[in-house]
Design a protein around this motif. Structure first.
Motif, PDB file in Angstrom:
ATOM      1  N   GLU A 102       0.829  -1.219   0.000  1.00 16.06           N
ATOM      2  CA  GLU A 102       0.000   0.000   0.000  1.00 16.06           C
ATOM      3  C   GLU A 102       0.857   1.261   0.000  1.00 16.06           C
ATOM      4  OE1 GLU A 102       0.309  -2.153   2.481  1.00 16.06           O
ATOM      5  OE2 GLU A 102       0.950  -0.968   4.222  1.00 16.06           O
ATOM      6  N   SER A 103       2.128   1.143   0.411  1.00 12.24           N
ATOM      7  CA  SER A 103       2.962   2.355   0.374  1.00 12.24           C
ATOM      8  C   SER A 103       4.136   2.203  -0.604  1.00 12.24           C
ATOM      9  CB  SER A 103       3.450   2.700   1.791  1.00 12.24           C
ATOM     10  OG  SER A 103       4.110   1.580   2.329  1.00 12.24           O
ATOM     11  N   ASN A 104       4.023   1.271  -1.506  1.00  9.11           N
ATOM     12  CA  ASN A 104       5.101   1.048  -2.484  1.00  9.11           C
ATOM     13  C   ASN A 104       4.908   1.977  -3.691  1.00  9.11           C
ATOM     14  OD1 ASN A 104       6.756   0.114  -4.504  1.00  9.11           O
ATOM     15  ND2 ASN A 104       6.243  -2.050  -4.254  1.00  9.11           N
ATOM     16  N   THR A 105       5.672   3.077  -3.702  1.00  7.74           N
ATOM     17  CA  THR A 105       5.530   4.041  -4.808  1.00  7.74           C
ATOM     18  C   THR A 105       6.511   3.765  -5.948  1.00  7.74           C
ATOM     19  OG1 THR A 105       7.101   5.523  -3.738  1.00  7.74           O
ATOM     20  CG2 THR A 105       4.749   5.917  -3.310  1.00  7.74           C
ATOM     21  N   ALA A 106       7.467   2.857  -5.679  1.00  9.12           N
ATOM     22  CA  ALA A 106       8.477   2.569  -6.712  1.00  9.12           C
ATOM     23  C   ALA A 106       7.911   1.653  -7.800  1.00  9.12           C
ATOM     24  CB  ALA A 106       9.702   1.929  -6.074  1.00  9.12           C
ATOM     25  N   LEU A 107       6.758   1.036  -7.529  1.00  9.59           N
ATOM     26  CA  LEU A 107       6.067   0.174  -8.502  1.00  9.59           C
ATOM     27  C   LEU A 107       6.936  -1.009  -8.914  1.00  9.59           C
ATOM     28  CD1 LEU A 107       4.416   2.940 -10.775  1.00  9.59           C
ATOM     29  CD2 LEU A 107       3.749   2.181  -8.489  1.00  9.59           C
ATOM     30  N   GLU A 108       7.661  -1.537  -7.949  1.00 15.77           N
ATOM     31  CA  GLU A 108       8.503  -2.703  -8.173  1.00 15.77           C
ATOM     32  C   GLU A 108       8.239  -3.661  -7.014  1.00 15.77           C
ATOM     33  OE1 GLU A 108      13.202  -3.470  -9.143  1.00 15.77           O
ATOM     34  OE2 GLU A 108      12.657  -2.173  -7.484  1.00 15.77           O
ATOM     35  N   GLY A 109       8.025  -4.951  -7.327  1.00 15.77           N
ATOM     36  CA  GLY A 109       7.595  -5.893  -6.295  1.00 15.77           C
ATOM     37  C   GLY A 109       6.075  -5.940  -6.305  1.00 15.77           C
ATOM     38  N   LEU A 110       5.479  -6.048  -5.101  1.00 16.50           N
ATOM     39  CA  LEU A 110       4.004  -6.036  -4.993  1.00 16.50           C
ATOM     40  C   LEU A 110       3.568  -4.622  -4.635  1.00 16.50           C
ATOM     41  CD1 LEU A 110       1.288  -7.662  -4.790  1.00 16.50           C
ATOM     42  CD2 LEU A 110       1.833  -8.050  -2.390  1.00 16.50           C
ATOM     43  N   TYR A 111       2.617  -4.081  -5.399  1.00 20.25           N
ATOM     44  CA  TYR A 111       2.174  -2.715  -5.100  1.00 20.25           C
ATOM     45  C   TYR A 111       0.700  -2.550  -5.420  1.00 20.25           C
ATOM     46  CZ  TYR A 111       2.822  -1.725 -10.160  1.00 20.25           C
ATOM     47  OH  TYR A 111       2.774  -1.737 -11.534  1.00 20.25           O
ATOM     48  N   LYS A 112       0.160  -1.404  -5.068  1.00 21.83           N
ATOM     49  CA  LYS A 112      -1.246  -1.144  -5.362  1.00 21.83           C
ATOM     50  C   LYS A 112      -1.356  -0.078  -6.425  1.00 21.83           C
ATOM     51  CE  LYS A 112      -4.685  -1.788  -2.529  1.00 21.83           C
ATOM     52  NZ  LYS A 112      -5.630  -1.577  -1.402  1.00 21.83           N
ATOM     53  N   SER A 113      -2.250  -0.325  -7.384  1.00 22.36           N
ATOM     54  CA  SER A 113      -2.509   0.664  -8.422  1.00 22.36           C
ATOM     55  C   SER A 113      -4.011   0.790  -8.571  1.00 22.36           C
ATOM     56  CB  SER A 113      -1.892   0.186  -9.747  1.00 22.36           C
ATOM     57  OG  SER A 113      -2.321   1.010 -10.801  1.00 22.36           O
ATOM     58  N   SER A 114      -4.518   2.008  -8.407  1.00 19.71           N
ATOM     59  CA  SER A 114      -5.968   2.269  -8.484  1.00 19.71           C
ATOM     60  C   SER A 114      -6.767   1.224  -7.698  1.00 19.71           C
ATOM     61  CB  SER A 114      -6.454   2.269  -9.935  1.00 19.71           C
ATOM     62  OG  SER A 114      -5.687   3.142 -10.718  1.00 19.71           O
ATOM     63  N   GLY A 115      -6.316   0.938  -6.502  1.00 20.66           N
ATOM     64  CA  GLY A 115      -7.081   0.046  -5.625  1.00 20.66           C
ATOM     65  C   GLY A 115      -6.861  -1.434  -5.865  1.00 20.66           C
ATOM     66  N   MET A 116      -6.081  -1.813  -6.861  1.00 23.21           N
ATOM     67  CA  MET A 116      -5.851  -3.258  -7.053  1.00 23.21           C
ATOM     68  C   MET A 116      -4.409  -3.619  -6.700  1.00 23.21           C
ATOM     69  SD  MET A 116      -5.430  -4.094 -11.100  1.00 23.21           S
ATOM     70  CE  MET A 116      -6.295  -2.763 -11.877  1.00 23.21           C
ATOM     71  N   PHE A 117      -4.224  -4.853  -6.264  1.00 16.82           N
ATOM     72  CA  PHE A 117      -2.868  -5.337  -6.016  1.00 16.82           C
ATOM     73  C   PHE A 117      -2.300  -5.884  -7.323  1.00 16.82           C
ATOM     74  CE2 PHE A 117      -4.753  -5.684  -1.804  1.00 16.82           C
ATOM     75  CZ  PHE A 117      -3.721  -5.296  -0.959  1.00 16.82           C
ATOM     76  N   CYS A 118      -1.036  -5.572  -7.591  1.00 21.53           N
ATOM     77  CA  CYS A 118      -0.394  -6.174  -8.760  1.00 21.53           C
ATOM     78  C   CYS A 118       1.114  -6.248  -8.490  1.00 21.53           C
ATOM     79  CB  CYS A 118      -0.688  -5.373 -10.020  1.00 21.53           C
ATOM     80  SG  CYS A 118      -0.082  -3.710  -9.961  1.00 21.53           S
ATOM     81  N   THR A 119       1.818  -6.928  -9.396  1.00 18.48           N
ATOM     82  CA  THR A 119       3.262  -7.105  -9.187  1.00 18.48           C
ATOM     83  C   THR A 119       4.043  -6.665 -10.416  1.00 18.48           C
ATOM     84  OG1 THR A 119       2.997  -9.340 -10.035  1.00 18.48           O
ATOM     85  CG2 THR A 119       3.101  -9.094  -7.640  1.00 18.48           C
ATOM     86  N   GLN A 120       5.299  -6.317 -10.204  1.00 11.77           N
ATOM     87  CA  GLN A 120       6.273  -6.159 -11.285  1.00 11.77           C
ATOM     88  C   GLN A 120       7.590  -6.697 -10.747  1.00 11.77           C
ATOM     89  OE1 GLN A 120       6.384  -5.634 -14.474  1.00 11.77           O
ATOM     90  NE2 GLN A 120       8.580  -5.946 -14.356  1.00 11.77           N
ATOM     91  N   CYS A 121       7.986  -7.857 -11.225  1.00 11.44           N
ATOM     92  CA  CYS A 121       9.173  -8.511 -10.652  1.00 11.44           C
ATOM     93  C   CYS A 121      10.426  -8.377 -11.498  1.00 11.44           C
ATOM     94  CB  CYS A 121       8.870  -9.973 -10.362  1.00 11.44           C
ATOM     95  SG  CYS A 121       7.638 -10.145  -9.072  1.00 11.44           S
ATOM     96  N   GLU A 122      10.307  -8.219 -12.820  1.00 10.07           N
ATOM     97  CA  GLU A 122      11.525  -8.049 -13.608  1.00 10.07           C
ATOM     98  C   GLU A 122      12.090  -6.652 -13.329  1.00 10.07           C
ATOM     99  OE1 GLU A 122      11.152  -8.653 -17.834  1.00 10.07           O
ATOM    100  OE2 GLU A 122      13.304  -8.466 -18.132  1.00 10.07           O
ATOM    101  N   ALA A 123      13.360  -6.517 -13.158  1.00  8.35           N
ATOM    102  CA  ALA A 123      14.350  -7.551 -13.146  1.00  8.35           C
ATOM    103  C   ALA A 123      14.536  -8.144 -11.730  1.00  8.35           C
ATOM    104  CB  ALA A 123      15.681  -6.978 -13.634  1.00  8.35           C
ATOM    105  N   GLU A 124      14.567  -7.303 -10.712  1.00  9.30           N
ATOM    106  CA  GLU A 124      14.914  -7.801  -9.385  1.00  9.30           C
ATOM    107  C   GLU A 124      13.881  -7.383  -8.348  1.00  9.30           C
ATOM    108  OE1 GLU A 124      19.022  -6.528  -9.009  1.00  9.30           O
ATOM    109  OE2 GLU A 124      19.708  -8.339 -10.070  1.00  9.30           O
ATOM    110  N   GLY A 125      12.600  -7.466  -8.756  1.00  7.34           N
ATOM    111  CA  GLY A 125      11.524  -7.043  -7.854  1.00  7.34           C
ATOM    112  C   GLY A 125      11.047  -8.153  -6.937  1.00  7.34           C
TER     113      GLY A 125
END
Ligand code: HT7
Ligand code: ZN
Length: 880
Positions: A102-125
């Motif tokens: 919920e406080s991940n603003t770097a958008l890498e790893g697990l984060y929230k966008s417009s109320g949904m959970f999503c991930t971005q793992c490449e390259a080292e997330g």
């Protein structure tokens, strides 16, 4: 931050055969449990070195080895690793961590966008999700269970196939997904949200039914069909052209609003920037439709070139990215116009990748070292990497290339491999020795190829001489000769291709053929030529080099009209325009009156009169080289002179060709009025000519053009025409119409963030004076936020990258502004911060005063406090 070197690569000490993940998603934290079934890498010695797991920003709650709970004395923990000592060759690690999407603003790893959970793992997330061996050569079978509150997150997705689901007490529910394919952690994904989907089916070549789903926020469900159509076309194309079949029962795409790049090819669950999925006539331009088609294809193609066969380490990134860009560009060429696609790709490469190759971040297609891998998702890895593959395709021919790719996929399915492995497969399938060719992977910089010719009338022979060289790049002072495939033809006075017979050959070998320039200096002599020919060189841009040949302007006009290679017709026009514009730049710099060479007018007049020529080609040929390209080819770029010269030329052309442009405009606008929008190439072509015509016509300042522009804006049924009309007004002298239309547009589209991005971009790109103040004011607009990468790119990126006269204002205000934004983005989203920096890294291109100002801002960033590794790497290399 420290450098990481390819030469230090070592195979992993341990392997992870199975990965079982459980996510408990809550509003204020997420709990991640990971069970890793591990063993010592059997290719290494039998001893048991410490196990070093990657992990960042994780709160470790517990860790167990083979069911034995470990205490703090049993392991070492630092900022980025958890180290423990295995006691047997096979073992199981269980860990639990708490993270804060919920406080991940770097958008890498697990984060929230417009109320949904999503991930971005490449390259080292992935290391921001759980402790793991987060490297692409550790491949594992994943099962994932996720649970969340049911009302807010009715959809729970992960990789592979769904195998179970259920409800829990307290309004929560869960789902379990199993991915039968081994994959590295960078391909992991999960999504939880309130999403709707469009569903379809694809029957594969072996008659398996695959379910296709595209998930979006409910309000976007009407903008998905184009992406779905593109997906089905991509699946069919990959079967037909590469023999590649999809392998799971389900393929899903999810659109998210906050995303650092375009999209991500997670196995079976692609996550996309919404800008690369959503498209319908009323809200997305033709260019956006084409981008959706290309990105959907790109991510789908990764299922084989990237997922089934992946990279051993991140130095091999171009193995999957260069190959996949080559595949998607061929797909787009087949779906649209091959020549126009090639022109677009080459113009982009020459403007942006050549600039990267000439700057402080220059690196080979397979780099030797990096500090932050996120900085290496570059034009060199992607676009130049694709050109390298295209050259292999040109050298081997389509059929043999296909044999090579079949061998590569068969030999390495399920493996993590290197660029050398790819080239080896091509060599084994073809019997061609590519040893020297591989310098394209290891040497950075754009080669120069100087060609000259002489005709011997007595001997009826024509000698073409080539000299190749490559400028020094950081860490590489000297370069060895490349293998440069030069496709060419020799034209007679009527423009016909002559038979090509080299000295020593018994008979001619075709009329258009590929020569290989492999030495620093090399000559080819053609015989049996009764007249002096005109060469058509580097057809289709057969190698990513800077070619020069001493064509005069009349010869270029001849090639523009007669070359049978469509790409080279356009190229001749570009070279003619460059010569003419450089002459105007010189006049401007000397304070002389500007005088346009009328041969350019005549050349473009005959292009406009050619009713047989594809309309998209007419539009491409009418487009003068951009200011960024003129900058790239300048020794020292004079921003003001470039802008003044180009605008002067556009104005002169508009006046001289007004009637023809007006006719073409009206005919096409009439067709647009009378036919409904179709996202299809012939329509794209028609609108591109209509719109470039309008952008010239408005320069006349005539009232009938203003009226036409307003009519187009009001009455059209699609965003391509509407946005062009808006952009034309925004750059025009019609001040009051500009303001009213901008306001009307914003009011109408205020609830559509992607359309508002276009609205920001159009204004950020306006070269009228006062650009910075306009951008600063727009940053206060309620629709703008620095938290959303699309907004940053639309406003800040467009200003610094496209509005060159305003960004490079002599007082340095543009530079100061950009540095301020980078400093604030550095704290919230380092990847975006570092990407926005690139205009400042090009300081060596400018005059002394601007150089000092730009360097000053880079130094200010360096001194501004704690820098991310992303920003630090780019700034420090730029100042080195
Ligand atoms: N392979 C994907 C790379 C990517 C990425 C890399 C760094 C940071 C964020 C990212 N999002 C996606 C995209 C592609 O080439 O298909
Ligand atoms: Zn890719």
């Amino acid at each position: 931050p420290k450098m990481i070197y390819l030469k230090d690569y070592q195979a992993p000490d341990y392997l992870i055969d199975e990965t079982h993940l459980t996510f408990e998603l809550f509003e204020d934290h997420t709990l991640v449990h990971a069970q890793l079934v591990m063993r010592r890498n059997p290719t290494l010695s039998a001893d048991l070195p410490p196990l070093v797991l990657d992990g960042q920003q994780l709160e470790l709650l517990s860790v167990a080895l083979d069911d034995r709970e470990l205490s703090a004395a049993d392991y070492q923990l630092d900022d980025s690793h958890l180290t423990l000592q295995p006691t047997a060759a096979s073992f199981v690690i269980d860990s639990s961590v708490r993270i804060h999407p919920e406080s991940n603003t770097a958008l890498e790893g697990l984060y929230k966008s417009s109320g949904m959970f999503c991930t971005q793992c490449e390259a080292e997330g992935f290391r921001k999700i759980t402790y793991y061996l987060d490297r692409p050569d550790v491949m594992s079978k994943f099962t994932t269970t996720l649970s969340a509150e049911q009302h807010s997150y009715p959809v729970l997705l992960s990789n592979g196939n769904p195998i179970a689901s259920g409800s829990e007490e307290g309004g929560r529910h869960w789902a379990t997904w199993e991915d039968p394919f081994m994959k590295p952690a960078y391909l992991f994904a999960l999504v939880a949200g309130d999403l709707w989907c469009v569903e379809d089916q694809f029957t594969t070549m072996s008659q398996r039914a695959v379910t296709l789903r595209i998930y979006v926020e409910p309000e976007n469900i009407d903008k998905v069909q184009h992406a779905m159509d593109s997906l089905k076309k991509s699946m069919k194309w990959d079967e037909e052209v590469y023999g590649r079949e999809y392998d799971l029962d389900i393929f899903m795409i999810v659109a998210v609003n906050d995303f650092n790049m375009g999209a991500m090819e997670n196995k079976g669950l692609n996550i996309f920037n919404s800008s690369c999925v959503l498209a319908k006539a009323e809200t997305a331009t033709d260019a956006a439709h084409q981008r959706v088609e290309a990105v959907v294809a790109h991510e789908y193609f990764h299922n084989w070139s990237g997922n089934r066969v992946t990279c051993r380490d991140w130095f091999q990134l171009s193995l999957k990215e260069g190959f996949t860009v080559f595949r998607d560009s061929e797909f787009s060429a087949d779906m649209n116009s091959r020549t126009v696609k090639r022109i677009e790709d080459v113009a982009y490469l020459r403007t942006h990748q050549f600039a990267e190759d000439a700057g402080p971040m220059a690196h080979p297609v397979r780099p030797d070292a990096y500090m932050e891998i996120s900085n290496f998702y570059t034009l060199t890895i992607y676009e130049k990497g694709s050109e390298v593959l295209r050259m292999i395709h040109t050298l081997l021919g389509a059929e043999t290339f296909r044999k090579g790719s079949d061998l590569y996929f068969a030999r390495h399915d399920g493996q993590a491999v290197t660029c050398d492995d790819f080239v080896q497969a091509m060599e084994d399938a073809s019997g061609v020795d590519l040893t020297q060719f591989k310098r394209w992977y290891t040497q950075a910089g754009t080669p120069r190829l100087e060609a000259s010719a002489s005709y011997d009338a007595a001997a009826n022979s024509y000698r073409l001489e080539f000299r190749q060289s490559c400028p020094a790049t950081p860490g590489q002072a000297e370069k060895l000769p490349f293998v440069i495939p030069v496709e060419l033809a020799l034209l007679d006075a009527q423009g016909r291709e002559l038979p090509l017979q080299l000295v020593g050959e018994e008979a001619p070998v075709g009329r258009s053929r590929v020569l290989q320039v492999t030495q620093a200096e090399q000559a080819f002599t053609f015989i049996n030529l009764a007249e002096k020919p005109l060469p058509s060189l580097l057809r289709g841009f057969s190698a990513p080099v800077k070619l020069s040949f001493p064509y005069d302007r009349d010869q270029l006009m001849f090639l523009m009209q007669h070359d049978s290679d469509g790409f080279n017709r356009w190229e001749a026009g570009q070279q003619l325009s460059v010569q003419v514009l450089q002459e105007l730049i010189g006049q401007y710099q000397r304070g002389e009156a500007l005088v346009l060479d009328q041969r350019l007018v005549a050349a473009l007049r005959s292009v406009l009169q050619d009713e047989q020529l594809d309309q998209a080609m007419v539009a491409e040929m009418l487009s003068l080289p951009g200011e960024a390209y003129l900058t790239e080819i300048s020794e020292v770029a004079d921003v003001d002179a470039i802008h003044a010269a180009r605008e002067f030329a556009r104005g002169e052309l508009a006046t001289a060709l007004f009637d023809l442009l007006w006719q073409r405009y009206q005919a096409n606008r009439e067709l647009s009025r009378s036919t409904a929008y179709i996202a299809e190439f012939t329509h794209f072509a028609r609108r591109s000519l209509q719109n470039i015509a309008l952008s010239y016509l408005v320069l006349s300042g005539r009232p009938e053009v203003l009226a036409a522009c307003l009519e187009q804006y009001e009455a059209c049924d699609n965003m391509t025409e509407r946005l062009t009309a808006l952009a034309v007004l925004v750059n025009s002298p019609f001040e009051s119409e500009r303001a009213t239309t901008l306001a009307a547009f914003a009011e109408h589209f205020k609830d559509n963030p992607l359309v508002m991005d276009q609205w920001f971009s159009v204004q950020a790109g306006s070269t009228l004076p006062g650009g910075l103040a306009r951008v600063q004011a727009l940053m206060q607009h309620p629709a703008f936020t620095l938290k959303n990468p699309n907004k940053v790119r639309a406003l800040i990126g467009a200003f610094a990258g496209q509005n060159l006269v305003n960004f490079h204002a002599a007082d340095g205000s543009g530079y100061r502004f950009l540095a301020d934004q980078v400093i604030s983005l550095n704290a919230s989203n380092p990847q975006i911060a570092s990407r926005q920096l690139s205009p400042l890294t090009r300081w060596r291109k400018y005059d002394d005063k601007r150089q000092a100002l730009m360097k000053g801002e880079l130094e200010r960033i360096l001194a501004s406090g704690e820098l991310s590794s992303d920003v630090y790497e780019v700034v420090s290399k730029s100042l080195a």
